[in-house]
Design a protein around this motif. Structure first.
Motif, short mmCIF file in Angstrom:
data_model
loop_
_atom_site.label_atom_id
_atom_site.label_comp_id
_atom_site.label_asym_id
_atom_site.label_seq_id
_atom_site.Cartn_x
_atom_site.Cartn_y
_atom_site.Cartn_z
N PRO A 105 6.17 69.11 -14.53
CA PRO A 105 7.54 69.39 -14.97
C PRO A 105 8.60 69.11 -13.90
N ASP A 106 8.17 68.94 -12.66
CA ASP A 106 9.12 68.66 -11.58
C ASP A 106 9.41 67.18 -11.42
N GLN A 107 8.68 66.33 -12.13
CA GLN A 107 8.86 64.88 -12.05
C GLN A 107 9.40 64.34 -13.38
N PRO A 108 10.32 63.37 -13.34
CA PRO A 108 10.84 62.81 -14.59
C PRO A 108 9.79 61.94 -15.30
N VAL A 109 10.04 61.68 -16.56
CA VAL A 109 9.17 60.82 -17.36
C VAL A 109 10.00 59.70 -17.97
N ASP A 110 9.33 58.64 -18.40
CA ASP A 110 9.95 57.58 -19.19
C ASP A 110 9.54 57.82 -20.64
N VAL A 111 10.49 57.65 -21.55
CA VAL A 111 10.24 57.88 -22.97
C VAL A 111 10.52 56.59 -23.73
N ALA A 112 9.58 56.19 -24.58
CA ALA A 112 9.74 54.98 -25.38
C ALA A 112 9.54 55.30 -26.86
N VAL A 129 13.71 52.39 -24.72
CA VAL A 129 13.12 53.09 -23.58
C VAL A 129 14.21 53.77 -22.78
N GLU A 130 14.04 55.07 -22.57
CA GLU A 130 14.92 55.80 -21.67
C GLU A 130 14.10 56.20 -20.45
N LYS A 131 14.60 55.84 -19.29
CA LYS A 131 13.86 56.06 -18.04
C LYS A 131 14.37 57.30 -17.31
#
Length: 148
Positions: free
Chosen positions: A118-125, A138-140
């Motif tokens: 949860p402390d690191q961002p994710v990329d969502v597609a 895609v949102e980075k």
């Protein structure tokens, strides 16, 4: 020879079951039917204490598709992919809930158990199908909120 045939069949079956190739290089905006469609993502982990339940890593998502004009009725959400580091997870369209807030504002909701940091961002597609072809939005670097 039989051993070779069994191995070949196993490889062929695994190759046939591979997930779609995500276009991670895509942007969070695409053109659909001469209209710009933008993806905006909200992700969170529910950390509210509950009595008698084990706290898990259930990721909640609300992904918004916004357009300056009406989104086409034939537009379909095929799947969602989430990437963090070297890990990728794919959520099939059957596990997604599409909510229409207006003709040009749709929400894709999901709840899924991931082992994300949860402390690191994710990329969502998001894979969209408009009847003619499939495209990725895609949102980075999407932050994961923690709700208490």
């Amino acid at each position: 020879m039989k051993k070779f045939a069994a191995i070949s069949l196993g490889i062929a079956l695994l190759a046939g079951c591979s997930s779609p190739q995500v276009g991670w290089e895509q942007d969070n905006q695409i053109m659909v039917a001469q209209n710009s469609v933008e993806l905006k993502s909200n992700l969170w982990l529910n950390k509210m204490p509950t009595i008698g339940e084990v706290q898990d890593q259930t990721l909640h998502g609300a992904l918004y598709l916004e357009s300056n004009a009406a989104l086409p009725a034939e537009l379909m959400v095929q799947s969602i992919a989430i990437r963090q580091g070297d890990e990728e997870w794919l959520i099939d369209g059957d596990l997604l809930e599409l909510r229409t807030h207006s003709e040009n504002h749709w929400e894709i909701a999901f709840v899924w158990q991931f082992s994300v940091d949860p402390d690191q961002p994710v990329d969502v597609a998001v894979m969209l199908n408009n009847g003619e072809h499939e495209e990725w939005l895609v949102e980075k670097s999407v932050a994961i909120d923690q709700v208490y």
